[in-house]
Motif scaffolding. Structure first.
Motif, PDB file in Angstrom:
ATOM      1  N   LEU A 167       0.835  -1.206   0.000  1.00  0.00           N
ATOM      2  CA  LEU A 167       0.000   0.000   0.000  1.00  0.00           C
ATOM      3  C   LEU A 167       0.866   1.251   0.000  1.00  0.00           C
ATOM      4  CD1 LEU A 167      -2.744  -0.875   2.652  1.00  0.00           C
ATOM      5  CD2 LEU A 167      -2.931  -0.973   0.172  1.00  0.00           C
ATOM      6  N   ASP A 168       0.388   2.277  -0.696  1.00  0.00           N
ATOM      7  CA  ASP A 168       1.108   3.550  -0.583  1.00  0.00           C
ATOM      8  C   ASP A 168       0.793   4.149   0.792  1.00  0.00           C
ATOM      9  OD1 ASP A 168      -1.165   5.492  -0.756  1.00  0.00           O
ATOM     10  OD2 ASP A 168      -1.383   4.569  -2.729  1.00  0.00           O
ATOM     11  N   PRO A 169       1.613   5.095   1.254  1.00  0.00           N
ATOM     12  CA  PRO A 169       1.471   5.595   2.641  1.00  0.00           C
ATOM     13  C   PRO A 169       0.082   6.128   2.954  1.00  0.00           C
ATOM     14  CG  PRO A 169       3.563   6.312   1.717  1.00  0.00           C
ATOM     15  CD  PRO A 169       2.795   5.656   0.588  1.00  0.00           C
ATOM     16  N   ALA A 170      -0.549   6.824   2.030  1.00  0.00           N
ATOM     17  CA  ALA A 170      -1.883   7.380   2.280  1.00  0.00           C
ATOM     18  C   ALA A 170      -2.902   6.254   2.449  1.00  0.00           C
ATOM     19  CB  ALA A 170      -2.288   8.305   1.134  1.00  0.00           C
ATOM     20  N   ALA A 171      -2.813   5.260   1.584  1.00  0.00           N
ATOM     21  CA  ALA A 171      -3.741   4.140   1.654  1.00  0.00           C
ATOM     22  C   ALA A 171      -3.513   3.349   2.942  1.00  0.00           C
ATOM     23  CB  ALA A 171      -3.562   3.235   0.438  1.00  0.00           C
ATOM     24  N   GLU A 172      -2.269   3.187   3.306  1.00  0.00           N
ATOM     25  CA  GLU A 172      -1.961   2.445   4.524  1.00  0.00           C
ATOM     26  C   GLU A 172      -2.503   3.174   5.743  1.00  0.00           C
ATOM     27  OE1 GLU A 172       1.841   0.458   4.821  1.00  0.00           O
ATOM     28  OE2 GLU A 172       2.001   1.088   6.899  1.00  0.00           O
ATOM     29  N   ARG A 173      -2.429   4.483   5.725  1.00  0.00           N
ATOM     30  CA  ARG A 173      -2.949   5.253   6.853  1.00  0.00           C
ATOM     31  C   ARG A 173      -4.461   5.073   6.982  1.00  0.00           C
ATOM     32  NH1 ARG A 173      -2.821  11.588   8.316  1.00  0.00           N
ATOM     33  NH2 ARG A 173      -4.128  11.309  10.142  1.00  0.00           N
ATOM     34  N   ARG A 174      -5.163   5.130   5.849  1.00  0.00           N
ATOM     35  CA  ARG A 174      -6.613   4.927   5.877  1.00  0.00           C
ATOM     36  C   ARG A 174      -6.940   3.521   6.370  1.00  0.00           C
ATOM     37  NH1 ARG A 174      -8.940   5.459   0.400  1.00  0.00           N
ATOM     38  NH2 ARG A 174     -10.934   5.820   1.366  1.00  0.00           N
ATOM     39  N   PHE A 175      -6.134   2.565   5.925  1.00  0.00           N
ATOM     40  CA  PHE A 175      -6.322   1.170   6.320  1.00  0.00           C
ATOM     41  C   PHE A 175      -6.190   1.037   7.836  1.00  0.00           C
ATOM     42  CE2 PHE A 175      -4.863  -3.121   7.143  1.00  0.00           C
ATOM     43  CZ  PHE A 175      -5.581  -3.910   6.246  1.00  0.00           C
ATOM     44  N   VAL A 176      -5.110   1.582   8.379  1.00  0.00           N
ATOM     45  CA  VAL A 176      -4.848   1.475   9.817  1.00  0.00           C
ATOM     46  C   VAL A 176      -5.897   2.245  10.623  1.00  0.00           C
ATOM     47  CG1 VAL A 176      -3.194   2.064  11.642  1.00  0.00           C
ATOM     48  CG2 VAL A 176      -2.393   1.024   9.516  1.00  0.00           C
ATOM     49  N   ASP A 177      -6.296   3.412  10.112  1.00  0.00           N
ATOM     50  CA  ASP A 177      -7.348   4.183  10.777  1.00  0.00           C
ATOM     51  C   ASP A 177      -8.635   3.375  10.872  1.00  0.00           C
ATOM     52  OD1 ASP A 177      -5.725   6.335  11.182  1.00  0.00           O
ATOM     53  OD2 ASP A 177      -6.597   7.582   9.614  1.00  0.00           O
ATOM     54  N   HIS A 178      -8.982   2.727   9.774  1.00  0.00           N
ATOM     55  CA  HIS A 178     -10.208   1.931   9.767  1.00  0.00           C
ATOM     56  C   HIS A 178     -10.086   0.762  10.741  1.00  0.00           C
ATOM     57  CE1 HIS A 178     -13.973   0.385   8.130  1.00  0.00           C
ATOM     58  NE2 HIS A 178     -13.438  -0.804   8.290  1.00  0.00           N
ATOM     59  N   LEU A 179      -8.932   0.162  10.750  1.00  0.00           N
ATOM     60  CA  LEU A 179      -8.673  -0.971  11.633  1.00  0.00           C
ATOM     61  C   LEU A 179      -8.922  -0.580  13.095  1.00  0.00           C
ATOM     62  CD1 LEU A 179      -7.591  -3.875  11.463  1.00  0.00           C
ATOM     63  CD2 LEU A 179      -5.307  -2.948  11.719  1.00  0.00           C
ATOM     64  N   ALA A 180      -8.515   0.626  13.453  1.00  0.00           N
ATOM     65  CA  ALA A 180      -8.669   1.095  14.831  1.00  0.00           C
ATOM     66  C   ALA A 180     -10.132   1.323  15.195  1.00  0.00           C
ATOM     67  CB  ALA A 180      -7.872   2.378  15.020  1.00  0.00           C
ATOM     68  N   LEU A 181     -10.950   1.616  14.175  1.00  0.00           N
ATOM     69  CA  LEU A 181     -12.349   1.983  14.436  1.00  0.00           C
ATOM     70  C   LEU A 181     -13.329   0.833  14.266  1.00  0.00           C
ATOM     71  CD1 LEU A 181     -12.394   5.382  12.512  1.00  0.00           C
ATOM     72  CD2 LEU A 181     -12.417   5.065  14.989  1.00  0.00           C
ATOM     73  N   CYS A 182     -12.879  -0.230  13.594  1.00  0.00           N
ATOM     74  CA  CYS A 182     -13.833  -1.249  13.168  1.00  0.00           C
ATOM     75  C   CYS A 182     -13.432  -2.623  13.713  1.00  0.00           C
ATOM     76  CB  CYS A 182     -13.902  -1.273  11.641  1.00  0.00           C
ATOM     77  SG  CYS A 182     -15.099  -2.457  11.022  1.00  0.00           S
ATOM     78  N   ASP A 183     -14.202  -3.110  14.674  1.00  0.00           N
ATOM     79  CA  ASP A 183     -13.891  -4.402  15.284  1.00  0.00           C
ATOM     80  C   ASP A 183     -13.989  -5.539  14.271  1.00  0.00           C
ATOM     81  OD1 ASP A 183     -13.447  -3.229  17.698  1.00  0.00           O
ATOM     82  OD2 ASP A 183     -15.405  -3.719  18.546  1.00  0.00           O
ATOM     83  N   GLY A 184     -14.946  -5.435  13.357  1.00  0.00           N
ATOM     84  CA  GLY A 184     -15.123  -6.488  12.352  1.00  0.00           C
ATOM     85  C   GLY A 184     -13.880  -6.656  11.498  1.00  0.00           C
ATOM     86  N   CYS A 185     -13.315  -5.549  11.052  1.00  0.00           N
ATOM     87  CA  CYS A 185     -12.141  -5.605  10.194  1.00  0.00           C
ATOM     88  C   CYS A 185     -10.902  -6.009  10.991  1.00  0.00           C
ATOM     89  CB  CYS A 185     -11.922  -4.268   9.491  1.00  0.00           C
ATOM     90  SG  CYS A 185     -13.154  -3.996   8.192  1.00  0.00           S
TER      91      CYS A 185
END
Ligand SMILES: [Zn+2]
Length: 77
Positions: free
Chosen positions: A21-39
């Motif tokens: 992942l590019d850095p921006a995409a990775e940041r969105r990925f990690v942000d979502h991970l922190a907010l979403c128990d399912g993911c």
């Protein structure tokens, strides 16, 4: 708001595990991970599956395995 949807997250998981992942995409990925128990649970499942399969790179996850995981993820959601 550039909220990442769970479906996008699922699409990005193998790239994330590959470090592709590019850095921006990775940041969105990690942000979502922190907010979403399912993911969060989904990522753990993928990692466990990859370990079960052996040393296969995540990007080489067979389509059937990926489909199975996607199905499991839907049940979580
Ligand atoms: Zn999610």
């Amino acid at each position: 708001m550039t909220d990442l949807h769970c479906a996008e997250f699922v699409e990005m998981v193998t790239a994330f595990l590959d470090g592709a992942l590019d850095p921006a995409a990775e940041r969105r990925f990690v942000d979502h991970l922190a907010l979403c128990d399912g993911c969060d649970a989904y990522l753990h499942q993928i990692r466990a599956t990859v370990q079960t399969l052996g040393d296969l790179p995540p990007g080489d996850l067979p389509p059937e395995t990926r489909a199975t995981l996607l199905e499991a993820f839907r049940k979580l959601g």
